[in-house]
Design a protein around this motif. Structure first.
Motif, PDB file in Angstrom:
ATOM      1  N   PRO A 186       0.769  -1.359   0.185  1.00 58.08           N
ATOM      2  CA  PRO A 186      -0.027   0.011   0.102  1.00 58.08           C
ATOM      3  C   PRO A 186       0.938   1.360   0.184  1.00 58.08           C
ATOM      4  N   GLU A 187       0.292   2.489  -0.002  1.00 60.07           N
ATOM      5  CA  GLU A 187       0.993   3.835   0.052  1.00 60.07           C
ATOM      6  C   GLU A 187       1.929   3.823   1.125  1.00 60.07           C
ATOM      7  N   GLY A 188       1.870   3.139   2.361  1.00 58.58           N
ATOM      8  CA  GLY A 188       2.638   3.177   3.407  1.00 58.58           C
ATOM      9  C   GLY A 188       3.799   2.068   3.109  1.00 58.58           C
ATOM     10  N   ASP A 189       3.796   1.070   2.300  1.00 57.23           N
ATOM     11  CA  ASP A 189       4.709   0.182   2.003  1.00 57.23           C
ATOM     12  C   ASP A 189       4.385  -1.176   2.997  1.00 57.23           C
ATOM     13  N   PHE A 190       5.041  -2.172   2.555  1.00 57.65           N
ATOM     14  CA  PHE A 190       4.967  -3.420   3.461  1.00 57.65           C
ATOM     15  C   PHE A 190       5.622  -3.045   4.869  1.00 57.65           C
ATOM     16  N   SER A 191       5.192  -3.775   5.554  1.00 58.56           N
ATOM     17  CA  SER A 191       5.721  -3.538   6.930  1.00 58.56           C
ATOM     18  C   SER A 191       7.054  -4.490   6.910  1.00 58.56           C
ATOM     19  N   LEU A 192       8.260  -4.490   7.829  1.00 57.97           N
ATOM     20  CA  LEU A 192       9.343  -5.215   7.898  1.00 57.97           C
ATOM     21  C   LEU A 192       8.780  -6.766   8.149  1.00 57.97           C
ATOM     22  N   ASP A 193       7.807  -6.944   8.963  1.00 58.05           N
ATOM     23  CA  ASP A 193       7.572  -8.307   9.266  1.00 58.05           C
ATOM     24  C   ASP A 193       6.809  -8.980   7.965  1.00 58.05           C
ATOM     25  N   GLU A 194       6.229  -8.254   7.231  1.00 58.24           N
ATOM     26  CA  GLU A 194       5.766  -8.877   5.835  1.00 58.24           C
ATOM     27  C   GLU A 194       6.830  -8.919   5.064  1.00 58.24           C
ATOM     28  N   ILE A 195       7.848  -7.940   4.908  1.00 50.08           N
ATOM     29  CA  ILE A 195       8.923  -8.388   3.958  1.00 50.08           C
ATOM     30  C   ILE A 195       9.528  -9.563   4.388  1.00 50.08           C
ATOM     31  N   ASN A 196       9.835  -9.762   5.676  1.00 55.19           N
ATOM     32  CA  ASN A 196      10.831 -11.180   6.092  1.00 55.19           C
ATOM     33  C   ASN A 196       9.712 -12.203   5.908  1.00 55.19           C
ATOM     34  N   PHE A 197       8.497 -12.324   6.157  1.00 55.60           N
ATOM     35  CA  PHE A 197       7.727 -13.309   5.687  1.00 55.60           C
ATOM     36  C   PHE A 197       7.728 -13.754   4.571  1.00 55.60           C
ATOM     37  N   ALA A 198       7.575 -12.646   3.511  1.00 54.34           N
ATOM     38  CA  ALA A 198       7.612 -13.009   2.058  1.00 54.34           C
ATOM     39  C   ALA A 198       9.056 -13.788   1.689  1.00 54.34           C
ATOM     40  N   LYS A 199      10.216 -13.245   2.410  1.00 54.47           N
ATOM     41  CA  LYS A 199      11.543 -13.604   2.102  1.00 54.47           C
ATOM     42  C   LYS A 199      11.643 -15.094   2.629  1.00 54.47           C
ATOM     43  N   GLU A 200      11.156 -15.486   3.699  1.00 51.30           N
ATOM     44  CA  GLU A 200      11.108 -16.851   4.197  1.00 51.30           C
ATOM     45  C   GLU A 200      10.405 -17.956   3.092  1.00 51.30           C
ATOM     46  N   TYR A 201       9.426 -17.054   2.270  1.00 58.44           N
ATOM     47  CA  TYR A 201       8.773 -18.021   1.145  1.00 58.44           C
ATOM     48  C   TYR A 201       9.460 -17.894   0.028  1.00 58.44           C
ATOM     49  N   ASN A 202      10.352 -17.747  -0.111  1.00 54.97           N
ATOM     50  CA  ASN A 202      11.262 -17.480  -1.303  1.00 54.97           C
ATOM     51  C   ASN A 202      10.721 -16.362  -2.179  1.00 54.97           C
ATOM     52  N   TYR A 203      10.389 -15.297  -1.748  1.00 55.02           N
ATOM     53  CA  TYR A 203      10.238 -14.029  -2.499  1.00 55.02           C
ATOM     54  C   TYR A 203      11.616 -13.353  -2.510  1.00 55.02           C
ATOM     55  N   ASN A 204      11.962 -12.977  -4.162  1.00 52.72           N
ATOM     56  CA  ASN A 204      13.217 -12.305  -4.324  1.00 52.72           C
ATOM     57  C   ASN A 204      12.785 -10.631  -3.926  1.00 52.72           C
ATOM     58  N   GLU A 205      13.599 -10.035  -3.426  1.00 49.75           N
ATOM     59  CA  GLU A 205      13.512  -8.585  -3.251  1.00 49.75           C
ATOM     60  C   GLU A 205      13.959  -7.707  -4.712  1.00 49.75           C
ATOM     61  N   VAL A 206      13.087  -7.051  -5.234  1.00 47.36           N
ATOM     62  CA  VAL A 206      13.568  -6.398  -6.465  1.00 47.36           C
ATOM     63  C   VAL A 206      13.269  -4.727  -6.497  1.00 47.36           C
ATOM     64  N   THR A 207      14.041  -4.219  -7.099  1.00 49.39           N
ATOM     65  CA  THR A 207      14.258  -2.801  -7.230  1.00 49.39           C
ATOM     66  C   THR A 207      13.345  -2.410  -8.870  1.00 49.39           C
ATOM     67  N   LEU A 208      12.937  -1.192  -8.585  1.00 50.91           N
ATOM     68  CA  LEU A 208      12.171  -0.659  -9.623  1.00 50.91           C
ATOM     69  C   LEU A 208      12.919   0.576 -10.222  1.00 50.91           C
ATOM     70  N   GLY A 209      14.099   0.571  -9.997  1.00 49.75           N
ATOM     71  CA  GLY A 209      14.891   1.933 -10.239  1.00 49.75           C
ATOM     72  C   GLY A 209      15.226   2.713  -9.103  1.00 49.75           C
ATOM     73  N   SER A 210      15.778   3.729  -8.849  1.00 52.59           N
ATOM     74  CA  SER A 210      16.293   4.476  -7.618  1.00 52.59           C
ATOM     75  C   SER A 210      15.244   5.516  -7.261  1.00 52.59           C
ATOM     76  N   ASN A 211      14.328   5.846  -8.106  1.00 58.44           N
ATOM     77  CA  ASN A 211      13.284   6.939  -7.565  1.00 58.44           C
ATOM     78  C   ASN A 211      12.145   6.289  -6.542  1.00 58.44           C
ATOM     79  N   ARG A 212      11.992   6.970  -5.704  1.00 63.15           N
ATOM     80  CA  ARG A 212      10.603   6.456  -4.959  1.00 63.15           C
ATOM     81  C   ARG A 212       9.424   6.674  -5.720  1.00 63.15           C
TER      82      ARG A 212
END
Lengths: 230, 230
Positions: A186-212
């Motif tokens: 959402p607008e406020g982004d994922f929580s750190l807990d959500e990011i870690n949960f996704a990583k546990e289930y083999n999600y790769n963190e991706v970049t969409l470029g350097s701009n927010r």
């Protein structure tokens, strides 16, 4: 070329049916008349070549030929949180459909300000974008689902977020993941807990470029990069 | 992080100035108070760290540090016809800015239904997108120009169109062209005459995928693919 939509069209159909308003459009705007041909789809891979016939004062549409199209971009899927402004979520639905995504899931995250979407409006937008972009398969619009339930059902994908992380480009991630699946928070982004949960289930963190990027921009860019690497 | 904008900020500035409405936002929404710090840019590469001070009932903003940012995505340029719905052109301006494009030109084509854009609105949108995406360089928004004049001034680029042609992907074209410049036509597309004219001046015909995209979608996708391959 114009493409029309009749969900009830199938391989045995001898006639197609459309809204009175579309008939008006065909007659008054496109200036089509008896004997002209139109293309229809059912959104499930069928294209019908249809002849405009007339029956007293009414138009009828007789199927003259049927083509089966193969599906493209199979297993491409974007899951994105409902957004505060519904028009932004609907913009994503419209652009993702145009680009040829196959599955869209509203994802309820910890910081989602909205927990639902307007399905009727989204379905209309999907049909309109399908016709516009001359495609023959409607993407699936899933029911909204909580973040963790979604990850448990769909492991192995890509997560785009703004926090720190070891991020790779989408084109690199696509070489590692089984599913062309990306999740956007959402607008406020994922929580750190959500990011870690996704990583546990083999999600790769991706970049969409350097701009927010704004959430809806991130979603459109993610679809465009994911589908460009077909 | 929030980024604010003061076009008059320069390396010698000791204070920055912003609209009353923004001060309200800083105080009431962001709940910032005396002693807190804010980040400002002038849109020309300077970022200033600014301390909120107060002077009787008014806030003042004292510059405490200055950072010079280097420019990214240099020589990235999109030229696109004004669109029938001004909000669609403005959507392109907003998304192209977020993505980091450096130059935007309204391109008057044979089939352009509109020959002008609202510069004041577009400039506001550019500043808002710059702040949102945490960038320090405003893209240049050029005056509208006729198709052929533009091509004569800017040869060697990419043209995205819907007619038949020997099209290559943007990533392939970028290996051949000197400038990261793409041109997008109006709703009715470029005329064949325009396409041939561009080809004469070393424009590569590029594909944005097999679906027929709406003009504004094509423009956003083109920017996203062009900037992803930095």
């Amino acid at each position: 070329m114009n493409l029309f939509f009749d969900p009830n069209l199938n391989t045995d159909s001898r006639e197609v049916f459309i809204d009175k308003s579309e008939i008006n459009h065909i007659e008054k705007v496109l200036r089509k008349k008896r004997g002209d041909f139109l293309n229809f789809t059912n959104g499930k891979g069928i294209e019908a070549l249809v002849e405009i016939c007339s029956n007293r004062n009414d138009f009828t549409f007789k199927v003259r030929d049927i083509v089966h199209h193969t599906i493209k971009n199979q297993n491409t899927h974007i899951a994105i949180s409902p957004l505060k402004k519904t028009s932004f979520f609907e913009l994503v639905v419209s652009k993702a459909t145009e680009l040829g995504i196959r599955e869209i899931t509203p994802l309820i995250c910890e910081k989602s300000l909205r927990k639902s979407i307007n399905y009727d409006r989204c379905k209309k937008i999907i049909i309109s974008s399908l016709k516009q972009s001359l495609q023959y398969y409607l993407p699936r619009l899933n029911e909204a689902i909580g973040f963790k339930d979604f990850i448990l059902k769909n492991n192995n994908g890509m997560i785009a977020h703004c926090s720190e992380g070891e991020k790779i480009t989408i084109s690199k991630a696509l070489k590692k993941v089984k599913n062309k699946l990306i999740i956007i928070g959402p607008e406020g982004d994922f929580s750190l807990d959500e990011i870690n949960f996704a990583k546990e289930y083999n999600y790769n963190e991706v970049t969409l470029g350097s701009n927010r990027l704004r959430t809806e921009t991130a979603a459109i860019v993610a679809c465009s990069l994911m589908l460009a690497s077909e």
